[in-house]
Scaffold this motif. Structure first.
Motif, short mmCIF file in Angstrom:
data_model
loop_
_atom_site.label_atom_id
_atom_site.label_comp_id
_atom_site.label_asym_id
_atom_site.label_seq_id
_atom_site.Cartn_x
_atom_site.Cartn_y
_atom_site.Cartn_z
N PHE A 262 0.84 -1.20 0.00
CA PHE A 262 0.00 0.00 0.00
C PHE A 262 0.88 1.25 0.00
CE2 PHE A 262 -2.96 -3.11 1.66
CZ PHE A 262 -4.21 -2.69 1.21
N THR B 51 -3.24 7.77 -0.81
CA THR B 51 -3.84 6.44 -0.95
C THR B 51 -4.51 6.06 0.36
OG1 THR B 51 -2.23 5.72 -2.61
CG2 THR B 51 -3.40 4.00 -1.40
N LEU B 52 -3.78 6.26 1.47
CA LEU B 52 -4.34 5.97 2.79
C LEU B 52 -4.84 7.23 3.49
CD1 LEU B 52 -1.72 3.41 4.19
CD2 LEU B 52 -3.81 2.96 2.87
N VAL C 216 -10.54 3.23 4.06
CA VAL C 216 -9.18 2.72 4.26
C VAL C 216 -9.11 1.72 5.40
CG1 VAL C 216 -6.87 3.35 5.07
CG2 VAL C 216 -7.93 4.62 3.19
N THR D 6 -10.95 -1.52 4.82
CA THR D 6 -10.27 -2.36 3.84
C THR D 6 -9.08 -3.08 4.46
OG1 THR D 6 -10.95 -0.96 2.00
CG2 THR D 6 -8.99 -2.33 1.66
N ILE E 187 -0.91 -1.23 -4.42
CA ILE E 187 -2.10 -0.39 -4.46
C ILE E 187 -1.69 1.05 -4.20
CG2 ILE E 187 -4.33 0.07 -3.34
CD1 ILE E 187 -3.73 -3.11 -2.38
N ASN F 156 -2.14 5.59 -5.58
CA ASN F 156 -2.78 6.63 -6.40
C ASN F 156 -1.89 7.13 -7.54
OD1 ASN F 156 -1.14 8.11 -4.27
ND2 ASN F 156 -1.78 9.82 -5.56
N VAL G 188 -5.68 3.53 -7.64
CA VAL G 188 -6.81 4.15 -6.95
C VAL G 188 -6.61 5.66 -7.04
CG1 VAL G 188 -8.15 4.24 -4.83
CG2 VAL G 188 -6.87 2.17 -5.38
N HIS H 151 -12.30 3.38 -5.73
CA HIS H 151 -11.84 3.75 -4.39
C HIS H 151 -11.23 2.52 -3.72
CE1 HIS H 151 -15.32 1.75 -2.53
NE2 HIS H 151 -16.08 2.37 -3.41
N ILE H 152 -10.53 2.73 -2.64
CA ILE H 152 -9.77 1.66 -2.01
C ILE H 152 -10.66 0.58 -1.42
CG2 ILE H 152 -9.57 2.61 0.33
CD1 ILE H 152 -6.52 1.89 0.12
N VAL I 40 -10.78 -2.93 -3.09
CA VAL I 40 -9.66 -3.87 -3.06
C VAL I 40 -10.09 -5.30 -2.71
CG1 VAL I 40 -7.52 -4.48 -1.85
CG2 VAL I 40 -7.87 -2.15 -2.69
#
Length: 232
Positions: A9, A14-15, A106, A109, A174, A176, A195, A220-221, A224
């Motif tokens: 990740f 992203t997070l 986030v 997930t 994973i 952005n 993402v 979107h995340i 996943v």
């Protein structure tokens, strides 16, 4: 397809939110230099400075702050006041203190996939600031390993997915950024799930891979776990 055992990740955008903090600071920077140049020209000069300086200062707030100072000196023909320089330095410090806000989906997930996969956080940038954000996010507890690197390359992913998993062939990255998170991971032999974030730094822009059977784009995340279910 190979069995996926490891999930990598990205962190910033992203997070948790990151780029918008830079954009807000750039708005403040434009206000400080409004008497010397118009906003679009200033943005172009700042980006040029960032492009030059990333090779020397790396990624993150410190390099951005130094690039703002350099740009201020350039566009004012060395007439910028000490007060403005002090304001730029304070803006940089405020960025380093900015709260870390996880993005939607986030945490759910990470909890959903943790039991079945080895989770590795792979982020680039200033060590001190990235460590601060990882801790402040509260998401560090979900990861089996955390790696803060100066650059993300094909070799980076090959090394890290071998160190913390069963190699890139059985890993999914994973993130952005197509340029940093996806393309080099695919080149290393991993899967890549893009993402997108709503804003992208110009130096992170790249074209999406075409016809690559290991490349996926997610809205979107939170998608996943659904992707992983498809790939089993």
């Amino acid at each position: 397809m190979a069995k996926i055992t490891t999930l990598g990740f990205d962190a910033d955008d992203t997070l948790w939110h990151n780029e918008r903090v830079f954009r807000l600071t750039e708005e403040r920077f434009a206000e400080l230099l409004a008497d010397y140049t118009e906003k679009n020209h200033l943005s172009e000069r700042l980006l040029a400075a960032e492009r030059r300086n990333v090779l020397h200062y790396g990624y993150g707030v410190k390099g951005f702050t130094l690039s703002m100072i350099e740009t201020a000196i350039e566009v004012t023909d060395r007439k910028v006041s000490a007060d403005v320089i002090a304001e730029i330095l304070e803006a940089g410090r405020e960025m380093m203190r900015h709260p870390v806000e996880p993005l939607p989906h986030v945490e759910d997930t990470l909890k959903a996939v943790k039991a079945d996969y080895h989770l590795v956080l792979i982020t680039k940038g200033d060590l001190f600031d990235q460590e601060r954000k990882v801790t402040a996010s509260g998401l560090d507890v979900h990861f089996d390993a955390i790696e803060i690197v100066s650059e993300k390359s094909e070799d980076t992913y090959r090394t890290l997915f071998s160190r913390h998993g069963t190699g890139p062939d059985e890993a999914l990255m994973i993130g952005n950024s197509l340029k940093s998170d996806i393309v080099p991971a695919l080149n290393a032999g991993a899967f890549g799930a893009h993402v997108p974030y709503d804003v992208t730094w110009a130096l992170e822009e790249a074209d999406a891979p075409q016809g690559h059977d290991r490349f996926f784009r997610l809205d979107h995340i939170g998608k996943v776990p659904h992707l992983l279910a498809r790939l089993r």
